[in-house]
Design an enzyme around this catalytic site. Sequence first.
Site, PDB file in Angstrom:
ATOM      1  N   LYS A  33      13.435  -8.318   3.245  1.00  0.00           N
ATOM      2  CA  LYS A  33      13.153  -9.731   3.364  1.00  0.00           C
ATOM      3  C   LYS A  33      11.836 -10.087   2.686  1.00  0.00           C
ATOM      4  CE  LYS A  33      14.677  -9.043   7.997  1.00  0.00           C
ATOM      5  NZ  LYS A  33      14.230  -8.953   9.408  1.00  0.00           N
ATOM      6  N   GLY A  34      11.072  -9.060   2.318  1.00  0.00           N
ATOM      7  CA  GLY A  34       9.692  -9.282   1.868  1.00  0.00           C
ATOM      8  C   GLY A  34       9.529 -10.185   0.666  1.00  0.00           C
ATOM      9  N   ASP A  75       4.681   0.266  -3.749  1.00  0.00           N
ATOM     10  CA  ASP A  75       3.716   1.136  -3.087  1.00  0.00           C
ATOM     11  C   ASP A  75       3.894   2.546  -3.662  1.00  0.00           C
ATOM     12  OD1 ASP A  75       1.740   1.616  -1.048  1.00  0.00           O
ATOM     13  OD2 ASP A  75       3.309   2.393   0.244  1.00  0.00           O
ATOM     14  N   ASP A  80       8.508  -7.610  -3.417  1.00  0.00           N
ATOM     15  CA  ASP A  80       7.218  -8.066  -2.898  1.00  0.00           C
ATOM     16  C   ASP A  80       6.076  -7.158  -3.342  1.00  0.00           C
ATOM     17  OD1 ASP A  80       8.099  -5.948  -1.285  1.00  0.00           O
ATOM     18  OD2 ASP A  80       7.722  -6.975   0.617  1.00  0.00           O
TER      19      ASP A  80
END
Length: 179
Positions: A42-43, A102, A99
């Site tokens: 959902k980010g 990382d 989003d």
Amino acid sequence: MHKDCERIMLSEEQLRARVKEIAMQVDKVYEGKFPLVVGILKGSIIFYSDFIRHLTVPVELDFMAVSSYGSGAVSSGKLNIKKDLDKDVKGRDVIIVEDIIDSGFTLANLKALLLERGASSVMIVTLLNKEGRREYDIEPDYNCFDIENEFVIGYGLDYNEMYRSLPYIGILKRSVYEK
Ligand code: IMP
Ligand code: MG
């Protein structure tokens, strides 16, 4: 500012300006094409909705939900497809909208999967990039902001499903996830 924020890293104004700039660059690349814009739930939702509104080329929208993280702030190292695409990507130019990158685990796996399914091209557009955390061989084609290794929230990003609706990107106080 939310009480769980250490400080605001990116303001609404900074986000708005940079997202527009990146979207306009991407738009030029797809002139004459009809890309499938895949948002990673959902980010990416807030970034996604701001991003697509600056595109002038015709697009189709689709979404995938994957999890590489459990409920906490540490990667679990296993990609799990929770919701797959509605569309067939065979022969399509795909723009993945994420989003944050990382370790790179999520996007390295997703890109490989979409190419394996026959996508003609897969471009990665990310809001945030934590270059210093990379463990997998993957780079964004377009990146709005390089950030340091700090856990951030807001503008779609969460910690335990909280804080997604904050209109800015803030640094989460360590005390919230270290207690
Ligand atoms: P990767 O697979 O290790 O690249 O992780 C990418 C995913 O980890 C992102 O889609 C986010 O859901 C999550 N993530 C990584 N860093 C942060 C952060 O600072 N705040 C919120 N979510 C994060
Ligand atoms: Mg995510």
